[in-house]
Design an enzyme around this catalytic site. Structure first.
Site, mmCIF file in Angstrom:
data_model
loop_
_atom_site.group_PDB
_atom_site.id
_atom_site.type_symbol
_atom_site.label_atom_id
_atom_site.label_comp_id
_atom_site.label_asym_id
_atom_site.label_seq_id
_atom_site.Cartn_x
_atom_site.Cartn_y
_atom_site.Cartn_z
ATOM 1 N N HIS A 50 39.905 50.305 48.975
ATOM 2 C CA HIS A 50 40.112 49.224 48.004
ATOM 3 C C HIS A 50 39.475 47.927 48.497
ATOM 4 O O HIS A 50 38.781 47.228 47.737
ATOM 5 C CB HIS A 50 41.620 49.035 47.785
ATOM 6 N N GLU A 51 39.681 47.601 49.766
ATOM 7 C CA GLU A 51 39.119 46.366 50.314
ATOM 8 C C GLU A 51 37.602 46.430 50.409
ATOM 9 O O GLU A 51 36.911 45.445 50.141
ATOM 10 C CB GLU A 51 39.733 46.073 51.690
ATOM 11 N N HIS A 85 36.098 45.620 47.155
ATOM 12 C CA HIS A 85 36.004 44.178 46.907
ATOM 13 C C HIS A 85 34.694 43.628 47.459
ATOM 14 O O HIS A 85 34.016 42.830 46.806
ATOM 15 C CB HIS A 85 37.177 43.441 47.566
ATOM 16 N N GLU A 111 41.518 43.123 40.728
ATOM 17 C CA GLU A 111 42.291 44.123 41.458
ATOM 18 C C GLU A 111 42.203 45.492 40.795
ATOM 19 O O GLU A 111 42.077 46.519 41.465
ATOM 20 C CB GLU A 111 43.755 43.696 41.574
#
Length: 304
Positions: A157-158, A161, A232
């Site tokens: 997930h990071e 980003h 998100e």
């Protein structure tokens, strides 16, 4: 993304306030402020010049904040940067391997810096001024309390980003918000200063600029936080593409378990995952939350 949003907003407010204080002092003692000209429109304001000034300060402040974001995160969180060439523990090397593996899968040409910070909270964040100079960081609490699949989902997930360039697009949005903040705060300050005697106008206008600057910046953070919540969902989809939907969903469910456990244990505990961290909860404070509710994130991910 919660912590990088928090760092970015705090840095932005500090930078913007510093710039405006410096500009106000310079123009006051040199009498060269072209944005205020008596007799213009009845208020003594040159709106065109003020807008240009606001654009320069607004976008200048946001890009300075972006440039400082990685350094600020390291200093504020006391991050230990993990160099692959150093002697690392098995757990630390596993984190580096995961970040690099997902970064290559996401097509990143430069590997992000990888870091760990000592905290009991279950959290992770990514920050940095560009894809080339990014940082992916996890807490010791996350590594201690989550299984390997959950950790993979969070790290994916990071990395998503970083791959999505979220900090740059957020900077552009913050620049627009800053422009309106500077523009409106100076107009409001001028109007307020007109309510006092002429000998007091400088002091009142100076104080009012700072007060309105901070107030409007806080209100503007609602817009930035709303954009963060939108990103998100996009990062969840990116994380699912990198680590697999099952691992991403498992990571979100694990986070929810820890959120509930921390809330039951102590609602005021610093180790609890609160509004500006990895989960968004609350009533009015939900407007300032950088993350949507975990139930909504899980539901959207499962609908794919």
């Amino acid at each position: 993304m919660g912590k990088r949003v928090l760092f970015f907003i705090i840095t932005n407010i500090l930078v913007m306030t510093t710039l405006v204080i410096a500009w106000t002092l310079i123009t006051t003692f040199t009498n060269i402020d072209p944005s205020i000209q008596d007799g213009s429109g009845g208020l003594g304001i040159n709106y065109t010049t003020l807008m240009i000034f606001s654009l320069l300060i607004g976008f200048g402040g946001s890009f300075i904040s972006l440039a400082l974001s990685r350094w600020m995160a390291k200093k504020m969180m006391k991050v230990k940067v993990l160099d692959p060439d150093d002697q690392l523990t098995r757990q630390e090397r596993a984190v580096v391997e995961k970040v690099h593996r997902f970064s290559r899968a996401a097509g990143l040409m430069h590997m992000p810096e990888v870091g760990i910070y000592q905290s009991a909270e279950v959290n992770a964040f990514a920050t940095g001024p560009s894809k080339k100079r990014s940082l992916v960081c996890v807490s010791a609490g996350l590594l201690q309390n989550m299984d390997d699949d959950s950790v993979e989902g969070v790290i994916a997930h990071e990395v998503a980003h970083v791959a999505n360039g979220d900090m740059v697009t957020m900077t552009l949005l913050q620049g627009v918000v800053n422009t309106f903040v500077v523009f409106l705060s100076r107009i409001a300050a001028i109007l307020v200063s007109r309510l006092v005697r002429s000998e007091m106008q400088f002091v009142v206008r100076f104080a009012a600029i700072i007060i309105f600057q901070i107030l409007f910046s806080i209100l503007g953070s609602i817009v930035v936080s709303a954009y963060s919540r939108h990103r998100e969902f996009h990062a969840d989809r990116g994380g699912a593409d990198l680590a697999g939907r099952d691992k991403m969903a498992h990571a979100l469910r694990s986070l929810k378990t820890h959120v509930n456990r921390a809330t039951v244990k102590d609602r005021t505990d610093d180790s609890a995952i609160q509004t500006m961290k990895i989960s968004g909860k609350g009533s009015m404070m939900k407007l300032f939350s950088s993350h949507p509710d975990l139930d909504e994130r899980i539901a959207r991910l499962e609908q794919r």
